[in-house]
Design a protein around this motif. Sequence first.
Motif, PDB file in Angstrom:
ATOM      1  N   TYR A 215       0.857  -1.180   0.000  1.00  0.00           N
ATOM      2  CA  TYR A 215       0.000   0.000   0.000  1.00  0.00           C
ATOM      3  C   TYR A 215       0.892   1.229   0.000  1.00  0.00           C
ATOM      4  N   VAL A 246       1.719   5.738  -8.584  1.00  0.00           N
ATOM      5  CA  VAL A 246       0.512   5.708  -7.765  1.00  0.00           C
ATOM      6  C   VAL A 246       0.641   6.597  -6.542  1.00  0.00           C
ATOM      7  N   ASN A 248      -1.841   6.680  -2.727  1.00  0.00           N
ATOM      8  CA  ASN A 248      -3.012   6.142  -2.032  1.00  0.00           C
ATOM      9  C   ASN A 248      -3.627   4.967  -2.783  1.00  0.00           C
ATOM     10  N   LYS A 249      -2.778   4.039  -3.182  1.00  0.00           N
ATOM     11  CA  LYS A 249      -3.227   2.855  -3.906  1.00  0.00           C
ATOM     12  C   LYS A 249      -2.588   1.605  -3.325  1.00  0.00           C
ATOM     13  N   SER A 250      -3.305   0.488  -3.494  1.00  0.00           N
ATOM     14  CA  SER A 250      -2.760  -0.811  -3.126  1.00  0.00           C
ATOM     15  C   SER A 250      -2.362  -1.555  -4.388  1.00  0.00           C
ATOM     16  N   ILE A 290      -4.375  -3.234  -9.016  1.00  0.00           N
ATOM     17  CA  ILE A 290      -4.192  -1.902  -8.435  1.00  0.00           C
ATOM     18  C   ILE A 290      -5.568  -1.393  -8.030  1.00  0.00           C
ATOM     19  N   ASP A 292      -7.972   1.077  -4.804  1.00  0.00           N
ATOM     20  CA  ASP A 292      -7.937   2.032  -3.695  1.00  0.00           C
ATOM     21  C   ASP A 292      -7.784   1.320  -2.358  1.00  0.00           C
ATOM     22  N   SER A 294      -6.823  -2.212  -0.199  1.00  0.00           N
ATOM     23  CA  SER A 294      -5.995  -3.408  -0.315  1.00  0.00           C
ATOM     24  C   SER A 294      -6.810  -4.687  -0.187  1.00  0.00           C
ATOM     25  N   GLY A 321     -12.632   1.747 -10.407  1.00  0.00           N
ATOM     26  CA  GLY A 321     -11.458   1.997  -9.584  1.00  0.00           C
ATOM     27  C   GLY A 321     -10.489   0.842  -9.487  1.00  0.00           C
TER      28      GLY A 321
END
Length: 355
Positions: A215, A246, A248-250, A290, A292, A294, A321
Amino acid sequence: MRLNKKYLIPSLLILTLISLIFAYNFLFDNSSKNIKTNLPESKSGFFLGTYVDINLYDNSSEKIFTESFNILEDIESKMSINIDTSEVSNINKNAGTSALKVSPETFFVIRKGLYYSSLSKGHFDISIGSLVKLWGIGSEHAKVPSREEIQKSKNTINYKNILLDEKNQTVKLANKGMIIDLGGIAKGYAADKISAFLKSKQIKSAIINLGGNVYALGSKPNGSTWGIGIQDPFEPRGKHFGIIHVKNKSIVTSGIYERFLEKDGKKYHHILSPFTGYPVETSLVSVTIIADNSIDADGLSTTIFSLGLNDGKKLVESLNGIDAIFVNNKKEVYVTSGLKNNFLITDNYFILNDN
């Protein structure tokens, strides 16, 4: 709680992740002159069957690390099937007999697991625990089971037989021998909980890594996006074949390249099909999701891998998303529409396919 050895285990994963991020920033980012070269404050431990690395780039303190690991320890104590007293273990012990009241956290993760089990039409199934234990891939007890053993195990697998009572927060397994295994989704939940905690402490730049379940919190200290290397599935951990940007992405990858059993010259990877009882057969060697959140990336990575390229890509494109990177056994790479302008192949042996 004072950090003990469990939270300070040396790990190649932390070196790998930091090296991928900083190597990319240094070599490819046009604003590299402004990059801070000092490494983050980092701690690592072992939870949920994997190495965990937390890397903080601002406002770090021993207390934040301690509280973060406390969160992970609490999740593990409730959801690990390797802890005999966990809530999930107790659910499994009561299979076919009685419902068990569980914590809101465990109830949430099981409900989310059932959502992805249904979405995948059973290709991802959190009741697969008996089959996972039977093969034991990744453990010292790994073996190729007999057909009879596999058939017996398959008879216990059916997510529709996991019965939830929303009002009373209880879980019941309808049939004896059923085993819930949240290993395909609990790490994602844990990463989300840690990221939420760090945000509550005004941490704006961090990388959380749970055994490759990454993350990327916020942006880099200079305000730009993180450059995350995507693991080369044909090479040892630490070599990437592409880069995405990225914040704020998992980023979660499922693949056949690390955990496998080899017998009589044949490799059996750890991603098992609830339908055949054997490892999933597909031309794919890895799928990276990918998202928002995880927990979504975690649940989808196994789902999409099991569905294969065409059906998997179609499902990802239908979800808001969510994006994916697919790699097949010919080193052909496919990406979903949201990554068309945000994925760079850095190894010429891989070919990006526009289809």
